[in-house]
Write a protein that holds these residues in place. Structure first.
Motif, mmCIF file in Angstrom:
data_model
loop_
_atom_site.group_PDB
_atom_site.id
_atom_site.type_symbol
_atom_site.label_atom_id
_atom_site.label_comp_id
_atom_site.label_asym_id
_atom_site.label_seq_id
_atom_site.Cartn_x
_atom_site.Cartn_y
_atom_site.Cartn_z
ATOM 1 N N ALA A 1 0.801 -1.035 -0.268
ATOM 2 C CA ALA A 1 -0.075 0.010 0.027
ATOM 3 C C ALA A 1 1.004 1.297 -0.080
ATOM 4 O O ALA A 1 2.027 1.244 0.400
ATOM 5 C CB ALA A 1 -0.955 -0.056 1.151
ATOM 6 N N PHE A 2 0.465 2.223 -0.506
ATOM 7 C CA PHE A 2 1.261 3.462 -0.819
ATOM 8 C C PHE A 2 0.124 4.814 -0.351
ATOM 9 O O PHE A 2 -0.838 5.048 -0.770
ATOM 10 C CB PHE A 2 1.714 3.613 -2.084
ATOM 11 N N HIS A 3 0.791 5.532 0.645
ATOM 12 C CA HIS A 3 0.122 6.696 1.054
ATOM 13 C C HIS A 3 0.864 8.120 0.981
ATOM 14 O O HIS A 3 2.293 7.790 1.404
ATOM 15 C CB HIS A 3 -0.630 6.736 2.396
ATOM 16 N N VAL B 1 -6.862 18.593 -1.712
ATOM 17 C CA VAL B 1 -7.613 17.357 -2.795
ATOM 18 C C VAL B 1 -7.102 16.162 -2.748
ATOM 19 O O VAL B 1 -5.677 15.907 -2.932
ATOM 20 C CB VAL B 1 -7.526 17.999 -4.228
ATOM 21 N N GLY B 2 -7.755 15.101 -2.550
ATOM 22 C CA GLY B 2 -7.297 13.620 -2.503
ATOM 23 C C GLY B 2 -7.687 12.852 -3.643
ATOM 24 O O GLY B 2 -8.696 13.057 -4.356
ATOM 25 N N VAL B 3 -6.787 12.032 -4.002
ATOM 26 C CA VAL B 3 -7.227 10.581 -4.909
ATOM 27 C C VAL B 3 -6.927 9.640 -4.513
ATOM 28 O O VAL B 3 -5.730 9.233 -4.045
ATOM 29 C CB VAL B 3 -6.123 11.135 -6.173
ATOM 30 N N LEU B 4 -7.941 8.676 -4.286
ATOM 31 C CA LEU B 4 -7.782 7.406 -4.070
ATOM 32 C C LEU B 4 -7.767 6.585 -5.168
ATOM 33 O O LEU B 4 -8.534 6.496 -6.298
ATOM 34 C CB LEU B 4 -9.074 6.915 -3.252
ATOM 35 N N LEU B 5 -6.638 5.652 -5.240
ATOM 36 C CA LEU B 5 -6.366 4.822 -6.701
ATOM 37 C C LEU B 5 -6.585 3.228 -6.133
ATOM 38 O O LEU B 5 -5.904 2.779 -5.243
ATOM 39 C CB LEU B 5 -5.047 4.920 -7.375
ATOM 40 N N SER B 6 -7.368 2.432 -6.857
ATOM 41 C CA SER B 6 -7.629 1.134 -6.840
ATOM 42 C C SER B 6 -7.004 0.074 -7.947
ATOM 43 O O SER B 6 -7.410 0.420 -9.057
ATOM 44 C CB SER B 6 -8.876 0.774 -6.465
ATOM 45 N N HIS B 7 -6.138 -0.833 -7.531
ATOM 46 C CA HIS B 7 -5.736 -1.746 -8.601
ATOM 47 C C HIS B 7 -6.723 -2.913 -8.768
ATOM 48 O O HIS B 7 -7.866 -2.724 -8.399
ATOM 49 C CB HIS B 7 -4.285 -2.485 -7.932
ATOM 50 N N MET C 1 -0.572 0.938 -9.861
ATOM 51 C CA MET C 1 -0.981 2.216 -9.754
ATOM 52 C C MET C 1 -0.186 3.182 -9.283
ATOM 53 O O MET C 1 -0.225 4.261 -9.143
ATOM 54 C CB MET C 1 -2.101 2.287 -8.841
ATOM 55 N N ARG C 2 1.260 2.607 -8.782
ATOM 56 C CA ARG C 2 2.117 3.337 -7.996
ATOM 57 C C ARG C 2 2.603 4.418 -8.772
ATOM 58 O O ARG C 2 2.787 5.745 -8.101
ATOM 59 C CB ARG C 2 3.273 2.482 -7.571
ATOM 60 N N GLU C 3 3.269 4.233 -9.821
ATOM 61 C CA GLU C 3 3.681 5.601 -10.593
ATOM 62 C C GLU C 3 2.744 6.674 -10.929
ATOM 63 O O GLU C 3 2.912 7.968 -10.739
ATOM 64 C CB GLU C 3 4.216 5.058 -12.101
ATOM 65 N N TRP C 4 1.446 6.280 -11.221
ATOM 66 C CA TRP C 4 0.263 7.387 -11.486
ATOM 67 C C TRP C 4 0.165 7.985 -10.220
ATOM 68 O O TRP C 4 0.136 9.133 -9.994
ATOM 69 C CB TRP C 4 -1.105 6.484 -11.748
ATOM 70 N N ALA C 5 0.165 7.120 -8.799
ATOM 71 C CA ALA C 5 -0.102 7.881 -7.836
ATOM 72 C C ALA C 5 1.059 8.915 -7.314
ATOM 73 O O ALA C 5 0.881 9.888 -6.944
ATOM 74 C CB ALA C 5 0.020 6.976 -6.546
ATOM 75 N N GLU C 6 2.378 8.477 -7.823
ATOM 76 C CA GLU C 6 3.404 9.235 -7.588
ATOM 77 C C GLU C 6 3.393 10.355 -8.341
ATOM 78 O O GLU C 6 3.716 11.623 -7.861
ATOM 79 C CB GLU C 6 4.759 8.496 -7.814
ATOM 80 N N ALA D 1 2.350 16.374 -8.132
ATOM 81 C CA ALA D 1 1.495 17.680 -8.615
ATOM 82 C C ALA D 1 0.627 18.388 -7.383
ATOM 83 O O ALA D 1 -0.009 19.174 -7.738
ATOM 84 C CB ALA D 1 0.374 17.446 -9.744
ATOM 85 N N GLY D 2 0.888 17.872 -6.339
ATOM 86 C CA GLY D 2 0.234 18.611 -4.900
ATOM 87 C C GLY D 2 -0.990 17.915 -4.530
ATOM 88 O O GLY D 2 -1.584 18.208 -3.464
ATOM 89 N N TYR D 3 -1.284 16.376 -5.010
ATOM 90 C CA TYR D 3 -2.529 15.934 -4.301
ATOM 91 C C TYR D 3 -1.914 14.869 -3.376
ATOM 92 O O TYR D 3 -1.010 14.469 -3.187
ATOM 93 C CB TYR D 3 -3.001 15.104 -5.512
ATOM 94 N N THR D 4 -3.141 14.627 -2.172
ATOM 95 C CA THR D 4 -2.864 13.792 -1.377
ATOM 96 C C THR D 4 -3.410 12.400 -1.866
ATOM 97 O O THR D 4 -4.456 12.228 -2.643
ATOM 98 C CB THR D 4 -3.719 14.000 -0.017
ATOM 99 N N VAL D 5 -2.542 11.251 -1.917
ATOM 100 C CA VAL D 5 -2.777 10.061 -2.402
ATOM 101 C C VAL D 5 -3.122 8.718 -1.468
ATOM 102 O O VAL D 5 -2.082 8.798 -0.644
ATOM 103 C CB VAL D 5 -1.888 10.046 -3.566
ATOM 104 N N ALA D 6 -3.561 7.783 -1.952
ATOM 105 C CA ALA D 6 -3.865 6.713 -1.200
ATOM 106 C C ALA D 6 -3.956 5.564 -2.291
ATOM 107 O O ALA D 6 -4.865 5.584 -3.020
ATOM 108 C CB ALA D 6 -4.963 6.577 -0.345
#
Length: 254
Positions: A9-11, A17-23, A32-37, A42-47
């Motif tokens: 898992a990556f947080h 503004v948050g973005v939740l990404l699901s494999h 989804m890791r590279e997309w999340a990074e 770009a400044g978003y909080t990701v999970a």
């Protein structure tokens, strides 16, 4: 083999503004890791959660219910919602199914970013999983449908049949409530996908109530497009989508 670190898992904390990404099914957060990074840069909080039964041993998926997968992303969404003013949800394949259900259950989902979202399977035998699960525990893998050579999403080497049966239960649930979805959507679909039929995306576009739907056809990628030749298109267009939805300036390309 996928980077073991990327299969976890990556947080990463960023802005409001948050973005939740699901494999996807039998996959791992590595897809989804590279997309999340890129989103975090770009400044978003990701999970990026690791769905129950995934990235361990395929046998675990035969004792995991679709509600376990959904409960995982639902908990992540609620956590992000407490941290962020708005939360977008992104999903690949089955992750797209889970993203759709989140939008059905949570009208405050700010928008969906879907990559080859699944509401069905190309393999006709998959429909028999409810019976086959009593005969065979697993069949050949559906993972790593990637055109780009040498890329690994961290998927299982076998497909758990009972898990496929749970997948069909998820699809039936999601399909029955698609009209509840009203948020903006950007949908990426590969022109060649050996895992999910194009009818899945067609049904989503036809049945949701969203007034803003953008479709992007990926001409040089297979199913796991987030790791394929068109990944930069996904990253760039999703950042443009987020910027438009949040009235923020889109980041310049690298």
């Amino acid at each position: 083999m996928a980077n073991p670190e990327h299969m976890r898992a990556f947080h990463a904390d960023g802005g409001s503004v948050g973005v939740l990404l699901s494999h996807g099914f039998t996959g791992s957060p590595a897809a989804m890791r590279e997309w999340a990074e890129r989103l975090h840069a770009a400044g978003y909080t990701v999970a990026v959660p690791r769905l129950p039964g995934h990235a361990t041993a395929w046998q675990e998926m035969n004792v995991t219910a679709w509600t376990d997968w959904y409960d995982c992303v639902d908990a992540e969404y609620r956590t992000l919602s407490q941290r962020c003013e708005r939360v977008f949800v992104a999903g690949l394949s089955m992750g797209g199914s889970l993203a759709l259900r989140l939008a059905e259950q949570h009208p405050d989902v700010a928008g969906l970013m879907l990559v080859n979202p699944a509401l069905g399977a190309v393999d006709p035998i998959a429909r028999l999983s409810g019976l086959l699960k009593y005969v065979v525990p697993a069949v050949k893998s559906v993972g790593n449908d990637i055109k780009r050579p040498g890329v690994d999403e961290g998927a299982y080497e076998m497909t758990p049949v009972a898990g496929v049966h749970q997948l069909f239960k998820l699809w039936a649930d999601v399909r029955s409530c698609l009209d509840l979805i009203t948020c903006p959507i950007i949908l990426f679909r590969s022109s060649i996908d050996h895992v999910v039929p194009g009818s899945s995306s067609d049904a989503i576009v036809r049945l949701v109530s969203s007034l803003s739907i953008t479709e992007v056809v990926l001409e040089n990628s297979y199913h796991v497009a987030t790791l394929d030749y068109d990944k930069e298109t996904i990253f760039a267009r999703s950042l443009e989508f987020l910027a438009a939805m949040t009235d923020a300036p889109a980041p310049t390309s690298r």
